[in-house]
Scaffold this motif. Structure first.
Motif, short mmCIF file in Angstrom:
data_model
loop_
_atom_site.label_atom_id
_atom_site.label_comp_id
_atom_site.label_asym_id
_atom_site.label_seq_id
_atom_site.Cartn_x
_atom_site.Cartn_y
_atom_site.Cartn_z
N PRO A 145 0.76 -1.13 -0.03
CA PRO A 145 0.02 0.08 0.07
C PRO A 145 0.99 1.22 -0.04
O PRO A 145 0.33 2.53 -0.45
N ARG A 146 2.19 1.14 0.38
CA ARG A 146 2.90 2.33 0.47
C ARG A 146 3.10 2.89 -1.05
O ARG A 146 3.82 3.81 -1.47
N ARG A 147 3.10 1.99 -2.14
CA ARG A 147 3.44 1.93 -3.23
C ARG A 147 2.08 2.49 -4.17
O ARG A 147 1.85 1.93 -5.11
N LYS A 148 1.68 3.75 -3.89
CA LYS A 148 0.49 4.19 -4.38
C LYS A 148 0.82 4.43 -5.81
O LYS A 148 -0.19 4.35 -6.76
N ASP A 149 1.85 4.82 -6.22
CA ASP A 149 2.35 5.11 -7.66
C ASP A 149 2.09 3.63 -8.50
O ASP A 149 1.64 3.77 -9.49
N LEU A 150 2.41 2.57 -8.03
CA LEU A 150 2.33 1.36 -8.66
C LEU A 150 0.75 1.07 -8.60
O LEU A 150 0.41 0.49 -9.52
N LEU A 151 0.09 1.11 -7.59
CA LEU A 151 -1.15 0.87 -7.26
C LEU A 151 -1.91 1.50 -8.90
O LEU A 151 -2.68 0.93 -9.38
N SER A 152 -1.57 2.82 -8.91
CA SER A 152 -2.19 3.60 -9.89
C SER A 152 -1.62 3.25 -11.23
O SER A 152 -2.46 3.25 -12.37
N ALA A 153 -0.59 2.86 -11.41
CA ALA A 153 0.21 2.51 -12.53
C ALA A 153 -0.73 1.23 -13.37
O ALA A 153 -0.84 1.27 -14.35
N VAL A 154 -1.09 0.43 -12.32
CA VAL A 154 -1.78 -0.85 -12.98
C VAL A 154 -3.09 -0.75 -13.05
O VAL A 154 -3.85 -1.76 -13.20
N ARG A 155 -3.72 0.46 -12.65
CA ARG A 155 -5.24 0.50 -12.83
C ARG A 155 -5.49 0.29 -14.30
O ARG A 155 -4.81 0.79 -14.94
N GLY A 156 -6.54 -0.55 -14.21
CA GLY A 156 -7.08 -0.81 -15.67
C GLY A 156 -6.19 -2.09 -16.27
O GLY A 156 -6.76 -2.58 -17.44
N SER A 157 -5.14 -2.73 -15.73
CA SER A 157 -4.59 -3.95 -16.15
C SER A 157 -5.52 -4.93 -15.71
O SER A 157 -6.40 -4.96 -14.89
N ASP A 158 -5.29 -6.18 -16.57
CA ASP A 158 -6.53 -7.19 -16.46
C ASP A 158 -5.67 -8.16 -15.40
O ASP A 158 -6.10 -9.37 -15.21
N LEU A 159 -4.57 -7.88 -14.80
CA LEU A 159 -3.85 -8.84 -13.55
C LEU A 159 -4.87 -8.81 -12.46
O LEU A 159 -5.34 -7.68 -12.19
N PRO A 160 -4.81 -10.11 -11.97
CA PRO A 160 -5.62 -10.05 -10.44
C PRO A 160 -4.85 -9.32 -9.56
O PRO A 160 -3.98 -9.90 -8.65
N ILE A 161 -5.14 -7.88 -9.27
CA ILE A 161 -4.66 -7.21 -8.29
C ILE A 161 -5.47 -7.37 -6.94
O ILE A 161 -6.41 -6.96 -6.90
N ARG A 162 -4.78 -7.96 -5.88
CA ARG A 162 -5.47 -8.34 -4.85
C ARG A 162 -4.54 -7.65 -3.55
O ARG A 162 -3.52 -8.07 -3.54
N PRO A 163 -5.34 -7.37 -2.45
CA PRO A 163 -4.87 -7.16 -1.08
C PRO A 163 -4.36 -8.34 -0.73
O PRO A 163 -4.63 -9.55 -0.89
N ILE A 164 -3.06 -8.38 0.13
CA ILE A 164 -2.20 -9.54 0.42
C ILE A 164 -3.01 -10.16 1.68
O ILE A 164 -2.98 -11.34 1.70
#
Lengths: 519, 519
Positions: free
Chosen positions: B456-475
């Motif tokens: 969660p510290r890496r807000k930049d990465l979180l926003s960079a992958v917004r729209g990606s079809d990867l399964p982005i999931r909280p740990i």
């Protein structure tokens, strides 16, 4: 005996203190054993350096300020650009603008292009220089105008002094033909390519702060990294760091003088007749006209006999590069490129290897390369009948040359001085050299246009050349003949009492003092 | 709190003294500022070394005697042969014959092939080991059988410890595939060529005595001299220094597991979708099966998009070498060759550059390469929901792995842990890692076969992958799912009170303690 002076093992009067530091008198070859440990710069931490590796700052002045420049500091530089260096003057101009005083300049060598430093010596920005002073700065020092003592060290002696903590460098400035923003840099790439940066190695390893100045920034990584960015604090981009065409400095032309060609031929024939010229042998010859001519004579002999060297030590020139490219040697082990063919070869040919004063010359290492070389051909300004030699002062006593690697090379298996017997009608063979730079026991052969004189200590060489048609002659006989031609021995130089510089031996002891010239 | 233990900035109990030396507790990332100066070995002198450069002695025992081996000394070795090393055991066998006791072994890493050292630990020849203990030696230590504390350092931390004088090495033994009699040596030539010798660099620079052991003596000069003979005391020729085919050590096979292939694909897609995959980028991935599969997925993406990397950091394998040869990267910056294609490429290709823990990883330098890498893909034995990770102990508490460059790589611009969510039905995602090796604030992404969890510290990465079809999931969500499959969180390991080893952070502070396993 003057106060604060002692007679050393070579019988020379030397000061017991040099620029505020205790000095050890020369104790004979191999007579001085170092005590203590190597210099230990402060431990750095990545906390203080940018994570993205970008250490670029705006200009030299900013870099000096960032490195904490203040009064009395020691600033070092290297001389791979020789008379084409553009960085050292810019550094002291910036220091003058910052307003600091009493700096010590610690170049690996200075050249006529550094004459503007005289203004900084006069104004007090620079207190004194420790390092070779070729030309105007040496002349300035010779006239007693510099505040501290000049300290002349060989290339190996300079590494030793830095390694041993004798000269703590506050800020090292490294002029680099190519660098990345992290500070990795080399001398083989970029518009100002000068070959290598080995003279700056000790500075990078031991200085507290290191500034790289370049005119060619490449993206990380700059490969090869002859100097490692992990030692570097700041990188500065400037328009031009040096004029590589001036590294030639007039020394790299083959002699046309019939006398010197004869000397060169004698040297080559001696190397052959003494049995040194054999498969897998090695040699080093400088970049002076006679040395180059020697290399060409030798090359013909090698081709004739089908002999290949294992390595040739540089300074490199196009003549050595040709030998490498023609398969006459496995390697060039190079400390300094003397022309642009040398630069190209070092860039392109993995068998043209860059070396440093650490690998080649440092007496305070676990051996060095110099003593493994089968034969080395050097010059001298004066020699005496005990084979002692001078390489820094002229017959008028003026300090006009640096030592370079000359002292270090004396540990070669066969050291040959190739010199004219007189210059401007002044004999080069003298009763007592003005300045002692090399103890006679390390000089094996003196070759002039009048013959080959072998040091009586080298009975092995004397018997090896028995039967050779070379003119083998005692040094005393040659000296007498030359004095006959020149109208007697040379007048001794007119010198004042004041010591203006000292000559260090390879182990850091004081071999001789240089006195102020009169008038 | 146990006597002599303090809670460090990561909340871990750590000893205040380690093997008789005061220890600093971990003070947070970037929280510890070093004081003092670098280690300073004694100044050597050429007086003590043969002028002809021949430092060959008969055997390892003679070399150890010549170097003054005595009780309580520290002997170092490197692990470029990994599980194929033949020299370290021979050194301690010789030490046993000489009859010395209580040595400290300071390898850059030990492997199962070094199990015979257990006999020397039992007999008292070796007192303890500071260095990675992969396999049997780690197990031995875990059972509380070693006298001193194990000290686990990263590759960079080992350089730091030597450089800073925390570990004074008395005798360094360097197994070299090719060497000359002067001690210049490298890893790229000879029948046992293993690539490079960077793990022995600090040892050569800072040890009081240095022994080179080789099975391939070449005439001076041995080029390239990855280790410089000017640091070397003795050279020993033996029949065989190592089995280079064993450097592979089972880690360099691409995974066939569908789960791990999925992880590798997720990692590559993440690097692409997060915008890291762009012209001139850089990455590092280890030699594990998942990391190799990632590199192959990434390679296809690079070809598809016409993208070229500026550099790839090794450990090199044939897969990276292919990328270099196909023009997909300008350079491989390599610290360790993991297969024979890596060795060949380093020998032949000037753009396959050898690096060292000094250039790449030393936290107590003026920056290092690791923080300039755009993305690094690593493994872990355990991770927790705060992204803290363990890489040295198993879920049963046994110490079975070294840190390698893992901690150093965490300073990359994007650190990705690519791990299965469970192993042998034991969850890898835990509440609290058994041993803390990497602080969670430096771990940016955890990728399992169940999805991509971004710190969660890496807000930049979180926003960079917004729209990606990867399964982005909280740990936390992934952890809960895994616990459902495995029947709950893993049982905590059964540990005794006794601390048997410590994990150092890159700055030399103590990050965690490792306790004895019960039974």
């Amino acid at each position: 005996m003057s106060k604060g002076m002692v007679k050393n093992a070579a019988g020379r009067l030397v000061p017991t203190e040099v620029n505020g530091r205790k000095a050890f008198p020369f104790a004979g070859v191999g007579g001085h054993r170092p005590a203590g440990v190597k210099a230990a710069p402060r431990v750095a931490t990545c906390i203080d350096y940018p994570a993205d590796g970008n250490k670029l700052v705006d200009d030299i002045e900013t870099a000096l300020r960032k490195c904490g420049l203040r009064d009395g500091m020691t600033i070092s530089s290297h001389h791979h650009f020789r008379n084409g260096d553009l960085v050292a003057n810019a550094v002291f101009d910036a220091a003058a603008r910052i307003g600091v005083k009493d700096l010590m300049w610690f170049p690996s060598a200075s050249f006529p292009c550094h004459a503007p430093i005289i203004d900084h010596l006069e104004s007090g920005v620079v207190h004194h220089i420790e390092g070779s002073m070729n030309g105007p700065l040496g002349d300035y020092c010779s006239h007693g105008k510099m505040r501290g003592l000049g300290v002349l060290r060989s290339h190996g002696g300079r590494y030793q002094a830095v390694q041993d903590g004798e000269v703590p460098i506050d800020i090292a400035v490294i002029a680099a033909p190519a660098a990345d923003p992290f500070g990795n840099c080399n001398g083989v790439e970029g518009p100002s390519a000068c070959g290598l940066l080995g003279f700056a190695l000790a500075d990078s390893q031991y200085a507290e702060k290191v500034i790289v100045v370049t005119d060619h920034v490449v993206p990380f990584p700059c490969v090869p990294w002859q100097i490692q960015g992990n030692y570097v604090d700041c990188v500065v981009q400037v328009d031009k760091v040096g004029e590589p065409e001036k590294i030639i400095s007039g020394t790299t032309m083959i002699t046309r003088s019939p006398d010197r060609l004869l000397i060169a031929e004698y040297v080559a024939r001696f190397v052959r007749d003494a049995g040194i010229l054999r498969d897998g042998f090695s040699f080093q010859a400088g970049a002076g006209g006679t040395a180059l001519a020697f290399a060409i004579f030798l090359k013909e002999m090698m081709k004739e006999r089908g002999i290949k060297a294992r390595f040739i030590r540089g300074g490199s020139t196009k003549y050595l590069v040709e030998m490498l490219e023609e398969g006459l040697t496995d390697y060039i082990l190079d400390g300094q490129t003397f022309d642009l063919d040398g630069v190209r070869s070092m860039r392109e040919n993995p068998n043209h290897v860059n070396t440093s004063p650490f690998t080649s010359y440092n007496w305070h290492g676990k051996g060095n390369f110099a003593s493994m070389v089968d034969a080395v051909v050097l010059g001298a300004t004066e020699v005496d009948v005990d084979f002692n030699a001078n390489v820094v002062t002229h017959s008028d006593g003026r300090l006009l040359h640096g030592i370079g690697g000359w002292q270090n090379c004396l540990s070669s298996k066969c050291t040959i001085l190739a010199i004219p017997s007189f210059r401007d009608r002044i004999p080069v063979l003298v009763d007592r050299v003005t300045t002692l730079c090399g103890p006679g026991e390390l000089v094996d052969v003196i070759i002039t246009e009048r013959g080959v004189s072998i040091n009586p200590r080298r009975k092995d060489l004397l018997s090896a050349v028995r039967g050779s048609d070379l003119p083998i002659r005692p040094i005393e006989e040659v000296k007498k003949e030359v004095e006959g031609i020149c109208g007697g021995p040379p007048d001794p130089p007119e010198l004042a009492e004041k010591v203006i510089a000292v000559v260090k031996w390879v182990d850091g002891t004081i071999l001789d003092s240089i006195r102020q010239v009169k008038g």
